[in-house]
Enzyme design. Structure first.
Site, PDB file in Angstrom:
ATOM      1  NE  ARG A 253      -6.306   0.833  -1.718  1.00  0.00           N
ATOM      2  CZ  ARG A 253      -5.636   1.385  -0.696  1.00  0.00           C
ATOM      3  NH1 ARG A 253      -4.344   1.168  -0.553  1.00  0.00           N
ATOM      4  NH2 ARG A 253      -6.252   2.170   0.166  1.00  0.00           N
TER       5      ARG A 253
ATOM      6  NE  ARG B 131       0.179   1.539   3.340  1.00  0.00           N
ATOM      7  CZ  ARG B 131       1.097   2.444   3.544  1.00  0.00           C
ATOM      8  NH1 ARG B 131       2.384   2.089   3.665  1.00  0.00           N
ATOM      9  NH2 ARG B 131       0.809   3.720   3.622  1.00  0.00           N
TER      10      ARG B 131
ATOM     11  CG  ASP C 171      -3.006   8.101  -1.531  1.00  0.00           C
ATOM     12  OD1 ASP C 171      -2.897   8.560  -0.382  1.00  0.00           O
ATOM     13  OD2 ASP C 171      -2.698   6.930  -1.834  1.00  0.00           O
TER      14      ASP C 171
ATOM     15  CG  ASN D 269      -2.172  11.559   2.376  1.00  0.00           C
ATOM     16  OD1 ASN D 269      -1.618  10.692   1.703  1.00  0.00           O
ATOM     17  ND2 ASN D 269      -1.846  11.762   3.648  1.00  0.00           N
ATOM     18  CE  LYS D 270      -5.163   5.683   4.293  1.00  0.00           C
ATOM     19  NZ  LYS D 270      -6.209   4.804   3.675  1.00  0.00           N
TER      20      LYS D 270
ATOM     21  CD  GLN E 270      -3.193   2.716   6.753  1.00  0.00           C
ATOM     22  OE1 GLN E 270      -3.764   3.103   7.776  1.00  0.00           O
ATOM     23  NE2 GLN E 270      -3.843   2.542   5.622  1.00  0.00           N
TER      24      GLN E 270
HETATM   25  O1  MRU Z   1      -4.547   3.295   2.124  1.00  0.00           O
HETATM   26  P1  MRU Z   1      -3.082   3.481   2.015  1.00  0.00           P
HETATM   27  O2  MRU Z   1      -2.314   2.962   3.185  1.00  0.00           O
HETATM   28  O3  MRU Z   1      -2.539   2.986   0.698  1.00  0.00           O
HETATM   29  O4  MRU Z   1      -2.876   5.073   2.025  1.00  0.00           O
HETATM   30  C1  MRU Z   1      -1.584   5.581   1.898  1.00  0.00           C
HETATM   31  C2  MRU Z   1      -1.512   7.044   2.056  1.00  0.00           C
HETATM   32  O5  MRU Z   1      -2.491   7.725   2.180  1.00  0.00           O
HETATM   33  C3  MRU Z   1      -0.134   7.663   1.947  1.00  0.00           C
HETATM   34  O6  MRU Z   1      -0.047   8.816   2.727  1.00  0.00           O
HETATM   35  C4  MRU Z   1       0.114   8.039   0.487  1.00  0.00           C
HETATM   36  O7  MRU Z   1      -0.117   6.960  -0.358  1.00  0.00           O
HETATM   37  C5  MRU Z   1       1.466   8.568   0.267  1.00  0.00           C
HETATM   38  S1  MRU Z   1       2.698   7.322   0.248  1.00  0.00           S
HETATM   39  C6  MRU Z   1       4.191   8.015  -0.089  1.00  0.00           C
END
Ligand code: MRU
Length: 356
Positions: free
Chosen positions: A96, A53, A244, A254-255, A203
């Site tokens: 995704r 991820r 993202d 982003n997350k 995470q």
């Molecule tokens: O759902 P995830 O764990 O894939 O989400 C990841 C994030 O939101 C990260 O902050 C993002 O991908 C940046 S990674 C360098």
């Protein structure tokens, strides 16, 4: 269980008939376990279930997954091979929706195949593998450059808040937001990172805290709800997160929870930075309202790690990402420098300069 930096998050093993070896991130921080991926279905499963991820890492995974997916067509004629390749790309693209790196990587492979109209199957397979490995290596280089570009933002004694995991586990090697931390650490500065735990899949506490500890960086885990108090107590000097997908106007997906942290940072006059490689920008998306936001299963909230954390039949809403508007972001740290102010013109100038 210490391991050397950089992490080997995802690697290609062998030649065109090889496989992918990756860290199974669902097992961290308890166990550092690698899995080998030998078919495209397993790669899709690994992306969906977040064994791998983080936006750049899933781009690399998709590219390598496509190379694996066409192994079953090794004895086909070129036309059937191209058909299989197109199907495999469509299949991986459905894994995704939010991180643009996944689509960017698949588009790079499609362009390779389109650029070789008369090629036979062995030549196409070699070219695809070279491109997938190139995407991985370029990501590693971009992350190192992001670290260098942002390192001066972290001074000795600083408190840095980050959210989710934008580290080596989310990329080929060093990460984006965490690359900045690693570079400041390597420059001899002492500082503290606060890792927001990042409900529901943690995470921040599972991955960021683990990898910073491996790297010898002082890290403190906080619950997401504690960010405001920390800021009020003067413990946070800057926030750095990953991304993202970054729209043409600088809005950043982003997350989930990133937006709340950005609003809190603005209320406390704390600079909020995003660190991302050029592969995370999507100039075809005008602003954040057009970014597709993944919604995940309610059980990730109700029982993400086994025991119930909500009534078994509680209604839950589980968007995996949110959008932070550009005007809350002090700067975007890229491999080419820091984009500030964050606006369409500055983004276009930086990306166009890069591709020139
Ligand atoms: O759902 P995830 O764990 O894939 O989400 C990841 C994030 O939101 C990260 O902050 C993002 O991908 C940046 S990674 C360098």
């Amino acid at each position: 269980m210490k391991c050397d930096r950089p992490l080997k998050t995802i690697e290609w093993i062998g030649g065109v008939d090889g496989c992918v070896r990756m860290i199974d991130q669902t097992r961290l921080p308890g166990e550092l376990v690698h899995v080998e991926i030998r078919d495209v279905e397993a790669m899709c499963e690994a992306i969906k279930t977040m064994r791998v991820r983080g936006a750049p890492a899933i781009g690399i995974a998709a590219a390598m997954g496509a190379v694996i997916g066409v192994q079953t067509a090794r004895d086909s004629d070129a036309a059937a091979f191209r058909e299989r390749f197109a199907d495999v790309c469509d299949y991986l693209a459905a894994s995704r929706p939010t991180a643009v790196n996944l689509f960017w990587a698949l588009d790079r492979l499609r362009r390779v195949v389109d650029s070789l109209p008369g090629a036979d199957v062995p030549a196409l397979r070699r070219a695809l593998l070279d491109e997938a490995k190139g995407i991985r290596d370029e990501d590693a280089a971009m992350c190192r450059a992001i670290g260098q570009a942002g390192a001066a933002l972290i001074t000795t004694g600083a408190g840095v808040l980050t959210h989710c995991n934008a580290g080596g586990l989310a990329t080929a090697e060093y990460g984006t937001a965490l690359a900045v931390c690693y570079a400041a650490h390597d420059a001899g500065r002492e500082f503290r990172v606060y890792a927001g735990e990042t409900r529901p899949l943690l995470q921040g506490s599972r991955l960021t805290a683990w990898e910073l500890d491996q790297g010898g960086i002082d890290v403190t885990v906080i619950c997401d709800s504690m960010a405001g108090v920390l800021m009020k107590q003067g413990k946070v000097d800057l926030v750095i997160t990953g991304a993202d997908r970054i729209a043409a106007n600088g809005d950043v997906a982003n997350k989930i929870g990133t937006y709340s942290v950005a609003v809190l940072a603005r209320a406390h006059r704390i600079p909020f930075y995003v660190a991302a490689p050029s592969s995370t920008f999507d100039l075809s998306t005008p602003d954040g309202s057009c970014i597709p936001i993944e919604e995940r299963a309610p059980d990730e909230i109700r029982r993400g790690f086994g025991p119930l954390t909500a009534p078994v039949d509680a209604k839950c809403y589980c968007p995996a990402f949110d959008v932070t508007p550009a005007d809350l972001i002090r700067g975007i740290i890229t491999e080419n420098g820091i984009i500030t102010p964050v606006c369409a013109d500055a983004i276009a100038a930086m990306l166009i300069d890069d591709s020139a």
